[in-house]
Motif scaffolding. Structure first.
Motif, PDB file in Angstrom:
ATOM      1  N   ASN A   8      12.932  41.359 -41.184  1.00 49.27           N
ATOM      2  CA  ASN A   8      13.400  42.675 -40.745  1.00 49.27           C
ATOM      3  C   ASN A   8      14.411  43.241 -41.753  1.00 49.27           C
ATOM      4  O   ASN A   8      15.474  43.717 -41.390  1.00 49.27           O
ATOM      5  CB  ASN A   8      14.044  42.546 -39.351  1.00 49.27           C
ATOM      6  CG  ASN A   8      14.447  43.890 -38.769  1.00 49.27           C
ATOM      7  OD1 ASN A   8      13.979  44.934 -39.198  1.00 49.27           O
ATOM      8  ND2 ASN A   8      15.345  43.854 -37.798  1.00 49.27           N
ATOM      9  N   GLY A   9      14.077  43.145 -43.024  1.00 49.06           N
ATOM     10  CA  GLY A   9      14.993  43.614 -44.059  1.00 49.06           C
ATOM     11  C   GLY A   9      16.219  42.742 -44.185  1.00 49.06           C
ATOM     12  O   GLY A   9      17.302  43.214 -44.566  1.00 49.06           O
ATOM     13  N   SER A  10      16.080  41.452 -43.891  1.00 45.08           N
ATOM     14  CA  SER A  10      17.223  40.529 -43.921  1.00 45.08           C
ATOM     15  C   SER A  10      17.806  40.416 -45.324  1.00 45.08           C
ATOM     16  O   SER A  10      17.085  40.536 -46.319  1.00 45.08           O
ATOM     17  CB  SER A  10      16.788  39.145 -43.433  1.00 45.08           C
ATOM     18  OG  SER A  10      16.245  39.226 -42.130  1.00 45.08           O
ATOM     19  N   VAL A  11      19.105  40.172 -45.383  1.00 43.12           N
ATOM     20  CA  VAL A  11      19.805  40.012 -46.653  1.00 43.12           C
ATOM     21  C   VAL A  11      20.484  38.648 -46.658  1.00 43.12           C
ATOM     22  O   VAL A  11      21.211  38.298 -45.708  1.00 43.12           O
ATOM     23  CB  VAL A  11      20.864  41.123 -46.858  1.00 43.12           C
ATOM     24  CG1 VAL A  11      21.555  40.955 -48.209  1.00 43.12           C
ATOM     25  CG2 VAL A  11      20.222  42.503 -46.755  1.00 43.12           C
ATOM     26  N   ALA A  12      20.250  37.878 -47.689  1.00 37.68           N
ATOM     27  CA  ALA A  12      20.868  36.558 -47.792  1.00 37.68           C
ATOM     28  C   ALA A  12      22.393  36.680 -47.787  1.00 37.68           C
ATOM     29  O   ALA A  12      22.954  37.622 -48.353  1.00 37.68           O
ATOM     30  CB  ALA A  12      20.404  35.862 -49.076  1.00 37.68           C
ATOM     31  N   ALA A  13      23.070  35.712 -47.168  1.00 39.00           N
ATOM     32  CA  ALA A  13      24.530  35.750 -47.027  1.00 39.00           C
ATOM     33  C   ALA A  13      25.220  35.917 -48.367  1.00 39.00           C
ATOM     34  O   ALA A  13      26.211  36.657 -48.493  1.00 39.00           O
ATOM     35  CB  ALA A  13      25.009  34.481 -46.322  1.00 39.00           C
ATOM     36  N   GLN A  14      24.715  35.226 -49.390  1.00 42.41           N
ATOM     37  CA  GLN A  14      25.359  35.294 -50.705  1.00 42.41           C
ATOM     38  C   GLN A  14      25.155  36.636 -51.403  1.00 42.41           C
ATOM     39  O   GLN A  14      25.876  36.958 -52.355  1.00 42.41           O
ATOM     40  CB  GLN A  14      24.859  34.158 -51.603  1.00 42.41           C
ATOM     41  CG  GLN A  14      23.385  34.223 -51.979  1.00 42.41           C
ATOM     42  CD  GLN A  14      22.483  33.482 -51.001  1.00 42.41           C
ATOM     43  OE1 GLN A  14      22.851  33.296 -49.837  1.00 42.41           O
ATOM     44  NE2 GLN A  14      21.321  33.055 -51.477  1.00 42.41           N
ATOM     45  N   ALA A  15      24.173  37.446 -50.917  1.00 44.30           N
ATOM     46  CA  ALA A  15      23.901  38.744 -51.542  1.00 44.30           C
ATOM     47  C   ALA A  15      24.698  39.875 -50.901  1.00 44.30           C
ATOM     48  O   ALA A  15      24.880  40.930 -51.520  1.00 44.30           O
ATOM     49  CB  ALA A  15      22.416  39.061 -51.474  1.00 44.30           C
ATOM     50  N   VAL A  16      25.184  39.659 -49.676  1.00 41.84           N
ATOM     51  CA  VAL A  16      25.891  40.730 -48.956  1.00 41.84           C
ATOM     52  C   VAL A  16      27.116  41.228 -49.715  1.00 41.84           C
ATOM     53  O   VAL A  16      27.284  42.449 -49.897  1.00 41.84           O
ATOM     54  CB  VAL A  16      26.253  40.276 -47.531  1.00 41.84           C
ATOM     55  CG1 VAL A  16      27.196  41.293 -46.862  1.00 41.84           C
ATOM     56  CG2 VAL A  16      24.991  40.119 -46.681  1.00 41.84           C
TER      57      VAL A  16
END
Length: 356
Positions: A276-284
């Motif tokens: 669902n358009g997830s973003v990896a924690a390290q990319a936030v």
């Protein structure tokens, strides 16, 4: 030579009447302009067995049209060679040049419809761009093929015949930019290339608008998103497109790409996230830093279907991000570029993504 015999005069009159009738019939047919840009539909292989190995963008538009005499029964067709390239090499400058030419033709009273022959790799991007920026109700149809004309069971001739027929049809008016391939009429907004080795390559998760069977259009639904004549964007007012790029989400993702695009001066970055358009924690944090610099962040998804929900997976309101709704990353990029020619306000950008 002087014609004096009554029978001769009668025959001459009959021939003249017949010629006049043919000329009137031809003039009465819709005028469709075919703008050629290259691609597989203008490609050629070494042999008839080559359906996937060939050179794209080889056949000029005059030969393309001459090889399809059946078009004369559908419309008065004229052709222009705008580009002769494979579509993966399309640039923003190509989009602008093509869009302005389509807009100019659409304004001509003697033009009833426009067909663009195009390579399939970025066909959906060009179709969506034209759907956003060309202000007309006249039919605009983008068409390509999955096999070169030299191949066994080549699909380009029928695709082009159908495209001209749709562009010449009054019932295609006002439906936005269309893509006509494999007997289906698709919305240029919705459709995407889903496979690279089959003729039924273009699909939409919402289904086709209609079908073409033996030259007749059958319609089943109409687009509801804003487009063409109802658009707030106008190609005649756009001189340049801002830099917008895409970064891909994946397991063990790093932030190198995000940071590099930021340094390159992008105005917006589309994140093609998982699920669902997830973003990896390290990319936030990297995306937050980009937004703090004034770069718009558009959260899209790499999955082929579905749509991204706002404030699900990520707190978009808190981060001041935009979600791409049901647009795939490549189309989210197109809309972001066009929208940024009008506004850099994130709330306005989100409205635009909901409406278009």
């Amino acid at each position: 030579m002087r014609i004096s015999h009554p029978m001769h005069r009668w025959l001459a009159g009959l021939l003249l009447s017949a010629a006049s009738a043919v000329a009137m019939a031809q003039a009465a047919r819709p005028h469709v302009v075919v703008l050629a840009t290259g691609g597989t539909i203008a490609g050629a292989g070494a042999s008839a067995a080559n359906s996937a190995t060939y050179a794209a963008a080889k056949v000029p538009v005059d030969k393309l049209l001459a090889g399809l005499p059946e078009l004369a029964s559908v419309a008065r067709v004229s052709g222009e060679q705008v580009f002769q390239i494979a579509s993966e090499s399309f640039t923003n400058d190509h989009l602008l040049q093509l869009g302005k030419r389509v807009s100019a033709l659409a304004k001509q009273a003697d033009v009833d419809g426009i067909v663009i022959t195009h390579g399939t790799d970025t066909l959906e991007e060009t179709a969506y761009f034209l759907n956003l920026v060309v202000r007309t109700t006249k039919p605009i149809v983008v068409v390509g093929s999955m096999r070169p004309g030299t191949a066994l069971s080549a699909d380009g001739a029928l695709n082009l015949y159908d495209a001209v027929g749709v562009a010449a049809s009054k019932d295609a008016a006002g439906k936005g930019v269309l893509v006509t391939m494999n007997d289906e009429i698709q919305s240029g907004r919705d459709v995407s290339k889903t496979i690279n080795i089959k003729t039924e390559a273009f699909k939409s998760q919402w289904g086709p608008l209609g079908m073409v069977v033996e030259g007749k259009n059958y319609w089943f639904r109409a687009p509801v998103k804003r487009h063409t004549s109802a658009s707030e964007f106008n190609i005649d007012e756009i001189q340049a497109l801002p830099a917008v790029d895409i970064v891909y989400g994946y397991g063990n993702m790093n932030t190198t790409g995000i940071e590099a695009y930021g340094k390159a001066g992008v105005k917006a970055l589309v994140h093609a996230g998982t699920g669902n358009g997830s973003v990896a924690a390290q990319a936030v944090p990297a995306l937050q830093a980009l937004r703090a610099q004034g770069v718009q962040v558009v959260r899209s998804a790499r999955v082929p279907d579905g749509f991204v929900l706002r404030n699900a997976e990520q707190p978009d309101d808190k981060y001041d991000w935009v979600v791409a709704h049901d647009l795939r990353p490549q189309k989210a990029r197109i809309l972001a570029m066009v929208a940024l020619t009008k506004t850099n306000d994130s709330k306005e950008l989100q409205r635009i993504f909901w409406e278009y």
